[in-house]
Structure formats: C-alpha cells, structure tokens
Design a protein around this motif. Sequence first.
Motif, PDB file in Angstrom:
ATOM      1  N   TRP A 257      78.211  57.508  36.941  1.00 29.51           N
ATOM      2  CA  TRP A 257      76.836  57.365  36.443  1.00 29.51           C
ATOM      3  C   TRP A 257      76.410  55.915  36.314  1.00 29.51           C
ATOM      4  CZ3 TRP A 257      75.437  61.809  37.672  1.00 29.51           C
ATOM      5  CH2 TRP A 257      76.192  62.942  37.386  1.00 29.51           C
TER       6      TRP A 257
ATOM      7  N   SER B 216      77.223  53.022  26.579  1.00 26.07           N
ATOM      8  CA  SER B 216      76.779  54.371  26.245  1.00 26.07           C
ATOM      9  C   SER B 216      75.587  54.324  25.301  1.00 26.07           C
ATOM     10  CB  SER B 216      77.926  55.143  25.582  1.00 26.07           C
ATOM     11  OG  SER B 216      79.032  55.233  26.464  1.00 26.07           O
ATOM     12  N   HIS B 217      74.902  55.465  25.195  1.00 25.47           N
ATOM     13  CA  HIS B 217      73.698  55.543  24.380  1.00 25.47           C
ATOM     14  C   HIS B 217      73.861  56.675  23.375  1.00 25.47           C
ATOM     15  CE1 HIS B 217      71.996  52.977  27.501  1.00 25.47           C
ATOM     16  NE2 HIS B 217      72.594  53.789  28.337  1.00 25.47           N
ATOM     17  N   GLN B 218      73.613  56.385  22.114  1.00 25.31           N
ATOM     18  CA  GLN B 218      73.837  57.351  21.043  1.00 25.31           C
ATOM     19  C   GLN B 218      73.018  58.614  21.282  1.00 25.31           C
ATOM     20  OE1 GLN B 218      73.040  55.818  17.167  1.00 25.31           O
ATOM     21  NE2 GLN B 218      73.769  57.628  16.109  1.00 25.31           N
TER      22      GLN B 218
ATOM     23  N   VAL C 297      72.939  60.504  23.819  1.00 25.44           N
ATOM     24  CA  VAL C 297      72.565  60.743  25.211  1.00 25.44           C
ATOM     25  C   VAL C 297      73.804  60.584  26.087  1.00 25.44           C
ATOM     26  CG1 VAL C 297      71.097  60.051  27.135  1.00 25.44           C
ATOM     27  CG2 VAL C 297      70.250  59.830  24.787  1.00 25.44           C
ATOM     28  N   THR C 298      74.100  61.567  26.909  1.00 23.92           N
ATOM     29  CA  THR C 298      75.262  61.469  27.788  1.00 23.92           C
ATOM     30  C   THR C 298      74.992  60.460  28.899  1.00 23.92           C
ATOM     31  OG1 THR C 298      74.511  63.195  29.315  1.00 23.92           O
ATOM     32  CG2 THR C 298      75.775  63.898  27.374  1.00 23.92           C
ATOM     33  N   ASP C 299      76.068  59.962  29.478  1.00 22.89           N
ATOM     34  CA  ASP C 299      75.926  59.018  30.591  1.00 22.89           C
ATOM     35  C   ASP C 299      75.181  59.666  31.755  1.00 22.89           C
ATOM     36  OD1 ASP C 299      77.225  57.072  29.181  1.00 22.89           O
ATOM     37  OD2 ASP C 299      79.162  57.351  30.166  1.00 22.89           O
ATOM     38  N   GLU C 300      75.443  60.945  31.987  1.00 24.18           N
ATOM     39  CA  GLU C 300      74.760  61.631  33.080  1.00 24.18           C
ATOM     40  C   GLU C 300      73.259  61.704  32.835  1.00 24.18           C
ATOM     41  OE1 GLU C 300      74.686  65.931  35.441  1.00 24.18           O
ATOM     42  OE2 GLU C 300      76.141  65.583  33.829  1.00 24.18           O
ATOM     43  N   ALA C 301      72.878  62.055  31.598  1.00 23.11           N
ATOM     44  CA  ALA C 301      71.453  62.161  31.273  1.00 23.11           C
ATOM     45  C   ALA C 301      70.770  60.806  31.392  1.00 23.11           C
ATOM     46  CB  ALA C 301      71.272  62.721  29.863  1.00 23.11           C
ATOM     47  N   TRP C 302      71.443  59.754  30.923  1.00 25.33           N
ATOM     48  CA  TRP C 302      70.846  58.421  31.011  1.00 25.33           C
ATOM     49  C   TRP C 302      70.694  57.989  32.463  1.00 25.33           C
ATOM     50  CZ3 TRP C 302      68.110  55.624  27.838  1.00 25.33           C
ATOM     51  CH2 TRP C 302      67.859  54.281  28.169  1.00 25.33           C
TER      52      TRP C 302
END
Length: 207
Positions: free
Chosen positions: A62, A135-137, A139-144
């Motif tokens: 991702w 990473s984003h709190q 939010v998955t890496d795939e979604a981001w």
Amino acid sequence: MPTIAKLEPRQTPAGGIPTDEFIPRQELASLLADLTRHAELDFETIGYHAEQSDATARDGYWHAAINEARSFLEALVISISLVQRQESMTRFRKGRETQSGFRLCRRYLVEIGFLDLDEELLLQHVYSVASVKGSHQGVTDEAWSRVARRLVWTAGQYLAHRYDAWKSGDRRPDARNLVGDSEVARSSPILTRWRNLLGTFARRLGK
C-alpha cells in the motif's frame, strides 16, 4: 512502453442517466489512453509510475502504491510544464535547487495561465495527502492507499482534460500580466465541474 489499461464502459442506471464520468476509478493506468495523444509529454515516465502504482496496489504494497501515485502526479505536472518551457528540468531548476520540481512547475503553470490559484492549491493538497508517511489512526493502510490513489486519479484526469483544452486554445490570461488583479480567468463549464468535484473530495477527506 507501458501497457495501456482498457477503459471500462460507462454504466447506465435504470433511470437512463449515465453514471457520472467524474467518479474516479481505482486504476491510474486508465488515464494513459488520454495522455498517449500528446507525444510531446514524457509518457515513458508518467506511464511507468501509473503502472507501478497499480501493480503494487494489486500486490498489497500500500505504501509503495501511494508513493508511485505521487510520482505519477509529479511526473505529469513536470512534463506539462517543461513542454511549455521547452527546456530540461536541470536548466529550469538552475539557481533554485532547494525547491522541488513539482512545486516549481506547479507555480509556473499558474504563471502562464494553465492553472488558476485554486487548482494549484488543490494539486498541492492532493500531493500532500499522497506524501503522508506512516499509519493513520482508525484507518487501515489499504483504505488510506485507496483514498490517496483516488485523489491522485481525480487530479490526473483533471490535468488531462485541462491539457486537452489548453492545446485547443483555451488559454487564460498570463498571470504574470495580472499583477494586482485578484481574479484569475474563468475556466470552461466542464473544467469548473472537475475543479468543484476535486475540491469537494478534498474537503470531505479533511473532515
């Protein structure tokens, strides 16, 4: 030479109104067909990054997919700018080595009237989203990755339409001749619609 992805046919719902063509697809390579008409652009670099972003996304890498998407947008903006200047990036950046090529070329496209100030700001925001590391709190890496790549897709499609219009004679006043004038020339209705969509997308992302 990168492989050009086959464009999917537009779907028509039961009401008979075609699905909005401005809904972004996931594959950046779907933009390449529009860009191949312009032999003067650096299609090898632009296409390479589009294909790599799609490939790494399919394989689940991702962060790499986002990085390649950002490089695709950067290559497209730089290529359009250098075509207008008819010079190399090395010469263009001479004396301004501390600034990124994307920033320099984006601002140059505003100066010549290819972009207006709102469009330049939107490109800056999209590039920033695709530059966020880690990473984003919540939010998955795939979604981001999907969000970032779709933003880049929308910006890339807008630039492709704008470049078509530019080459067809849709020229705005040169910003270098508009000192003291806060209004940049109006764009055509279809380009305004693209800009509004991209702005709405960016605002929703920020909520």
